[in-house]
Design a protein around this motif. Structure first.
Motif, PDB file in Angstrom:
ATOM      1  N   GLU A  66       0.892  -1.314   0.010  1.00 17.44           N
ATOM      2  CA  GLU A  66      -0.110  -0.123  -0.027  1.00 17.44           C
ATOM      3  C   GLU A  66       1.041   1.279  -0.040  1.00 17.44           C
ATOM      4  N   PRO A  67       0.353   2.469  -0.553  1.00 20.50           N
ATOM      5  CA  PRO A  67       1.172   3.698  -0.514  1.00 20.50           C
ATOM      6  C   PRO A  67       1.926   4.021   0.795  1.00 20.50           C
ATOM      7  N   MET A  68       1.238   3.814   1.845  1.00 19.08           N
ATOM      8  CA  MET A  68       1.890   4.252   3.312  1.00 19.08           C
ATOM      9  C   MET A  68       3.144   3.306   3.447  1.00 19.08           C
ATOM     10  N   TYR A  69       3.187   2.080   3.060  1.00 20.63           N
ATOM     11  CA  TYR A  69       4.362   1.273   3.453  1.00 20.63           C
ATOM     12  C   TYR A  69       5.342   1.407   2.211  1.00 20.63           C
ATOM     13  N   TYR A  70       4.894   1.723   1.093  1.00 24.49           N
ATOM     14  CA  TYR A  70       5.819   2.143  -0.105  1.00 24.49           C
ATOM     15  C   TYR A  70       6.747   3.096   0.323  1.00 24.49           C
ATOM     16  N   PHE A  71       6.264   4.520   0.839  1.00 22.52           N
ATOM     17  CA  PHE A  71       6.883   5.332   1.326  1.00 22.52           C
ATOM     18  C   PHE A  71       7.791   4.907   2.469  1.00 22.52           C
ATOM     19  N   LEU A  72       7.205   4.118   3.231  1.00 24.37           N
ATOM     20  CA  LEU A  72       8.027   3.713   4.623  1.00 24.37           C
ATOM     21  C   LEU A  72       9.334   2.960   4.098  1.00 24.37           C
ATOM     22  N   SER A  73       9.329   2.182   3.015  1.00 23.56           N
ATOM     23  CA  SER A  73      10.411   1.410   2.311  1.00 23.56           C
ATOM     24  C   SER A  73      11.272   2.407   1.844  1.00 23.56           C
ATOM     25  N   MET A  74      10.902   3.626   1.235  1.00 24.80           N
ATOM     26  CA  MET A  74      11.760   4.598   0.708  1.00 24.80           C
ATOM     27  C   MET A  74      12.353   5.066   1.774  1.00 24.80           C
ATOM     28  N   LEU A  75      11.786   5.306   3.095  1.00 23.44           N
ATOM     29  CA  LEU A  75      12.744   5.914   4.083  1.00 23.44           C
ATOM     30  C   LEU A  75      13.500   5.109   4.774  1.00 23.44           C
ATOM     31  N   SER A  76      13.253   3.672   4.834  1.00 18.29           N
ATOM     32  CA  SER A  76      14.195   2.631   5.078  1.00 18.29           C
ATOM     33  C   SER A  76      15.409   2.457   4.479  1.00 18.29           C
ATOM     34  N   ALA A  77      15.017   2.860   3.002  1.00 19.84           N
ATOM     35  CA  ALA A  77      16.220   2.711   2.040  1.00 19.84           C
ATOM     36  C   ALA A  77      17.256   3.931   2.145  1.00 19.84           C
ATOM     37  N   THR A  78      16.597   5.219   2.198  1.00 20.22           N
ATOM     38  CA  THR A  78      17.509   6.498   2.394  1.00 20.22           C
ATOM     39  C   THR A  78      18.225   6.227   3.729  1.00 20.22           C
ATOM     40  N   ASP A  79      17.514   5.758   4.968  1.00 25.01           N
ATOM     41  CA  ASP A  79      18.350   5.589   5.922  1.00 25.01           C
ATOM     42  C   ASP A  79      19.512   4.505   6.033  1.00 25.01           C
ATOM     43  N   LEU A  80      19.285   3.579   5.386  1.00 23.06           N
ATOM     44  CA  LEU A  80      20.305   2.529   4.948  1.00 23.06           C
ATOM     45  C   LEU A  80      21.491   3.298   4.261  1.00 23.06           C
ATOM     46  N   GLY A  81      21.186   3.955   3.306  1.00 22.33           N
ATOM     47  CA  GLY A  81      22.244   4.866   2.472  1.00 22.33           C
ATOM     48  C   GLY A  81      22.874   5.790   3.412  1.00 22.33           C
ATOM     49  N   HIS A 114      25.312  13.778   1.839  1.00 20.72           N
ATOM     50  CA  HIS A 114      24.130  14.759   1.489  1.00 20.72           C
ATOM     51  C   HIS A 114      23.376  14.463   0.693  1.00 20.72           C
ATOM     52  N   GLY A 115      23.406  13.589  -0.466  1.00 16.87           N
ATOM     53  CA  GLY A 115      22.412  13.050  -1.260  1.00 16.87           C
ATOM     54  C   GLY A 115      21.231  12.432  -0.517  1.00 16.87           C
ATOM     55  N   PHE A 116      21.760  11.374   0.276  1.00 19.63           N
ATOM     56  CA  PHE A 116      20.592  10.738   1.111  1.00 19.63           C
ATOM     57  C   PHE A 116      19.917  11.867   1.993  1.00 19.63           C
ATOM     58  N   SER A 117      20.586  12.504   2.615  1.00 18.95           N
ATOM     59  CA  SER A 117      19.988  13.359   3.613  1.00 18.95           C
ATOM     60  C   SER A 117      18.963  14.107   2.761  1.00 18.95           C
ATOM     61  N   VAL A 118      19.067  14.720   1.561  1.00 17.54           N
ATOM     62  CA  VAL A 118      17.891  15.397   0.815  1.00 17.54           C
ATOM     63  C   VAL A 118      16.949  14.460   0.422  1.00 17.54           C
ATOM     64  N   MET A 119      17.395  13.275  -0.054  1.00 22.49           N
ATOM     65  CA  MET A 119      16.198  12.228  -0.499  1.00 22.49           C
ATOM     66  C   MET A 119      15.417  12.059   0.793  1.00 22.49           C
ATOM     67  N   GLU A 120      15.937  11.989   2.080  1.00 21.75           N
ATOM     68  CA  GLU A 120      15.270  11.541   3.273  1.00 21.75           C
ATOM     69  C   GLU A 120      14.383  12.924   3.529  1.00 21.75           C
ATOM     70  N   SER A 121      14.872  13.897   3.234  1.00 24.63           N
ATOM     71  CA  SER A 121      13.754  15.024   3.408  1.00 24.63           C
ATOM     72  C   SER A 121      12.575  15.108   2.587  1.00 24.63           C
ATOM     73  N   GLY A 122      12.922  14.663   1.342  1.00 25.03           N
ATOM     74  CA  GLY A 122      11.842  14.720   0.283  1.00 25.03           C
ATOM     75  C   GLY A 122      11.086  13.456   0.615  1.00 25.03           C
ATOM     76  N   VAL A 123      11.621  12.340   1.266  1.00 25.28           N
ATOM     77  CA  VAL A 123      10.495  11.079   1.419  1.00 25.28           C
ATOM     78  C   VAL A 123       9.653  11.568   2.483  1.00 25.28           C
TER      79      VAL A 123
END
Length: 318
Positions: A66-81, A114-123
């Motif tokens: 579902e959309p909520m969990y897709y966004f959560l997976s994006m957040l986890s991916a940026t946190d890993l980065g 800095h790239g992953f920081s900007v991505m996390e902000s966007g997520v």
């Protein structure tokens, strides 16, 4: 003329276009770095395992598609980065006292950091929009946040990060640096690096300010605006139980926003206005800024989100 030539020779001996930077561990505790590495290793292990588990259960459990969990997976991916971008240099210092890094290596690390920081902000902005649509316009939720639109939002987050960060780092190459290049942290951080330049850094400062405005300056008001509409919508619900139930779905995201933006803003303020602060303050703030979100986000979502908690328990029991 001889005096001028001597001064130029001295200047050329003090500056370099191909410098080596010296990273800093925990100032004043160099003799205890082996012991300090133990809690750092534990935190890195929690961040890596927690975010990997979130990604794994979301990808394997169809009930979480579902959309909520897709966004959560994006957040986890940026946190890993974020975790991986600093782990090598931080543990290298604590384990092997390997604190020297070249400018090119510094630029590569800053690109990912800095790239992953900007991505996390966007997520986090995307997740705020997701909560806004789910609460304020629930009947159109599935039609607004389709899979194709979520993919477009994810690509936009990545493209924005690359477009903003690449010029910032390209402007570092022409700079000359003083030979004594000791950074304040265990990783390369752009404001920390340009402070050591001996040449004019006005263009770098302007580019950094533009990037800050186009990320935090836009993302923070968007998140605040989303929650303003959400609070207004929640208060219009008559039943207190329903209010609590609806608002409880936002608690995890509010926690993620707080643990990302508060350390980031605090570190920026320390760099700009706290130059007289002890070096250990700079070091601890820098580590908190990048370690806190990857460590706490999986814990917060596992504790507060029933579906994630059940999916993890089901996965572990299998």
């Amino acid at each position: 003329m001889l005096q001028i030539q001597d001064n130029m020779d001295i200047l050329s001996n003090l500056t370099s276009r191909f410098p080596t930077f010296s990273l800093t561990g925990i100032p004043g505790l160099e003799s205890a770095q082996a012991w300090i590495s133990i809690p750092f290793c534990c935190l890195y292990a929690i961040a890596l395992s927690g975010n990997s588990m979130i990604l794994l259960v979301i990808s394997t459990q169809h009930s979480l598609h579902e959309p909520m969990y897709y966004f959560l997976s994006m957040l986890s991916a940026t946190d890993l980065g974020l975790t991986l971008s600093t782990m090598s240099t931080t543990l290298g210092i604590l384990w092997f006292n390997a604190n020297e890094v070249s400018l090119d290596s510094c630029i590569v690390q800053m690109f990912f950091l800095h790239g992953f920081s900007v991505m996390e902000s966007g997520v986090l902005v995307s997740m705020a929009f997701d909560r806004y649509v789910a609460i304020c316009d629930p009947l159109r939720y599935t039609t607004i946040l389709t899979n194709s639109r979520i993919i477009q939002m994810g690509l936009l987050v990545i493209i924005r990060a690359v477009v903003l960060i690449v010029p910032l780092l390209v402007l570092l190459k022409p700079l000359s640096f003083c030979r004594m290049n000791t950074l304040s942290h265990s990783y390369c951080y752009h404001p920390d690096v340009i402070k050591l330049a001996c040449s004019d850094t006005q263009a770098n400062s302007i580019c950094g300010l533009v990037d800050l405005i186009l990320t935090t300056g836009i993302d923070t008001p968007c998140i605040v605006l989303s929650y303003t509409f959400i609070i207004y919508s929640v208060l219009s619900i008559a039943s207190p139980e329903e209010r609590y139930k609806v608002f409880n779905t936002c608690v995890s995201h509010i926690g993620a926003v707080a643990i990302f933006y508060i350390p980031m803003i605090s570190l920026s303020l320390v760099h700009r206005y706290g130059r007289s602060a002890p070096k250990v303050v700079h070091s601890m703030m820098a580590n908190v800024y990048l370690l806190l979100p990857p460590v706490l986000n999986p814990i917060i979502y596992s504790v507060k989100t029933k579906q994630i908690r059940k999916a993890i328990l089901n996965f572990l029991t299998k």
